[in-house]
Write a protein that holds these residues in place. Structure first.
Motif, mmCIF file in Angstrom:
data_model
loop_
_atom_site.group_PDB
_atom_site.id
_atom_site.type_symbol
_atom_site.label_atom_id
_atom_site.label_comp_id
_atom_site.label_asym_id
_atom_site.label_seq_id
_atom_site.Cartn_x
_atom_site.Cartn_y
_atom_site.Cartn_z
ATOM 1 N N THR A 40 0.824 -1.206 0.000
ATOM 2 C CA THR A 40 0.000 0.000 0.000
ATOM 3 C C THR A 40 0.863 1.263 0.000
ATOM 4 N N LEU A 41 1.862 1.303 0.867
ATOM 5 C CA LEU A 41 2.740 2.476 0.909
ATOM 6 C C LEU A 41 3.446 2.657 -0.429
ATOM 7 N N ARG A 47 1.031 7.072 -6.569
ATOM 8 C CA ARG A 47 -0.328 7.546 -6.853
ATOM 9 C C ARG A 47 -0.893 8.289 -5.663
ATOM 10 N N ALA A 48 -0.190 9.319 -5.228
ATOM 11 C CA ALA A 48 -0.645 10.104 -4.088
ATOM 12 C C ALA A 48 -1.978 10.751 -4.403
ATOM 13 N N ALA A 53 -11.413 3.951 -3.407
ATOM 14 C CA ALA A 53 -11.903 3.094 -4.488
ATOM 15 C C ALA A 53 -10.800 2.861 -5.526
ATOM 16 N N ASP A 54 -10.057 3.943 -5.863
ATOM 17 C CA ASP A 54 -8.942 3.790 -6.799
ATOM 18 C C ASP A 54 -7.922 2.811 -6.244
ATOM 19 N N ARG A 90 -15.686 11.139 -1.093
ATOM 20 C CA ARG A 90 -14.370 10.519 -1.283
ATOM 21 C C ARG A 90 -13.350 10.873 -0.204
ATOM 22 N N HIS A 91 -12.538 9.888 0.119
ATOM 23 C CA HIS A 91 -11.347 10.114 0.926
ATOM 24 C C HIS A 91 -10.132 10.079 0.016
ATOM 25 N N LEU A 92 -9.376 11.165 0.005
ATOM 26 C CA LEU A 92 -8.123 11.178 -0.746
ATOM 27 C C LEU A 92 -7.001 10.762 0.206
ATOM 28 N N VAL A 93 -6.219 9.801 -0.211
ATOM 29 C CA VAL A 93 -5.219 9.201 0.675
ATOM 30 C C VAL A 93 -3.823 9.634 0.246
ATOM 31 N N GLU A 94 -2.996 9.963 1.235
ATOM 32 C CA GLU A 94 -1.629 10.397 0.949
ATOM 33 C C GLU A 94 -0.653 9.840 1.975
ATOM 34 N N LEU A 95 0.598 9.705 1.558
ATOM 35 C CA LEU A 95 1.662 9.329 2.481
ATOM 36 C C LEU A 95 2.019 10.516 3.358
#
Lengths: 150, 150
Positions: A40-41, A47-48, A53-54, A90-95
């Motif tokens: 995942t990381l 793809r930050a 869903a993506d 939507r939740h946008l996910v980032e490192l």
DNA sequence: TATTGTTATACTCTATAACTATA
DNA sequence: TATAGTTATAGAGTATAACAATA
């Protein structure tokens, strides 16, 4: 010759993948990670800002199982979720910075594992392997996400 | 440039492997198989007469879990176990005729799946991918089994 | 004593259905 | 109504410990 057996890449991919995972366990354990965390990381770095869903289609992890996985990563401060302003579902996910650092550590440790598992391949062969897999991964990814011409 | 990220083959292998497994499920279901059944039959074709311990390291499936898996395959008449005359602790495992036939059917069905997942690769690239993975798989296999110079 | 296969069991991973909130 | 995320839960996959048979 009765049967020209199909050269199934899948079986080999399975085998090598299992060997890789097996040998990676100790290194990951010492960092408090499991294989899915690392995957995942790794994908999030490229793809930050993906939505869950993506990520689900990219990682091939069911969105329902992804929730718990991201919860763990977020609790450890490795990723962040924020609502999308355009679509508040939507939740946008980032490192996070910590996420990047841990990823680097893991990659450093796993470099030795890969050296072992791919010991029979020289540098240029490994490079080729990497490029071919990337081709396959990107070809598939572009299918499931935006375009529908597959 | 702060960080030259390691080109980790592992992450890509994971991703492509997941996509492959995902798309293979329907075809395998219709044959009453799960991925591990297919993997086992495939490896057994090349390594007929392996002991369960050998298979365990080849498949990277714990010997304790392998028991149940082989039970299923044997109940379906796809494999046979017989005691080794030399070492009566060992079970030598072999494909039956039915096992070979089912394996062929599965490979025929999965050829289409691989065509899709590896659609971005041309024929010679797929051939190269196959050979590189085989190199890696055999290199590792020869480690864990007989030789101990790894 | 060490190894092969086996059983029992707990733990992780994966898939299905139903719910909430936004669109 | 459709989609994004969530929860609960059952099923499949995996790892650990203990045992019988054989070496």
């Amino acid at each position: 010759m009765i049967d020209q057996p199909a050269r199934r890449v899948g079986a080999l991919l399975d085998q090598v993948g299992r060997q890789l995972r097996q040998h990676s366990m100790p290194a990951l354990d010492s960092l408090g990670m499991r294989p899915r965390h690392l995957l995942t990381l790794t994908v999030l770095r490229d793809r930050a800002g993906s939505s869950q869903a993506d990520l689900s289609t990219l990682l091939q992890i069911d969105r329902t199982n992804l929730v718990g996985l991201l919860n763990e990563l977020e609790a450890d401060g490795l990723i962040e979720r924020r609502r999308s302003p355009e679509d508040r579902r939507r939740h946008l996910v980032e490192l996070t910075r910590d996420g990047r650092e841990l990823l680097s550590k893991a990659e450093f440790a796993l470099a030795f594992v890969e050296d072992h598992v791919f010991g029979a391949l020289d540098a240029s062969q490994r490079e080729t392997l990497y490029e071919l897999l990337q081709l396959a991964a990107n070809g598939e990814a572009s299918c499931s996400e935006l375009s529908s011409d597959c």
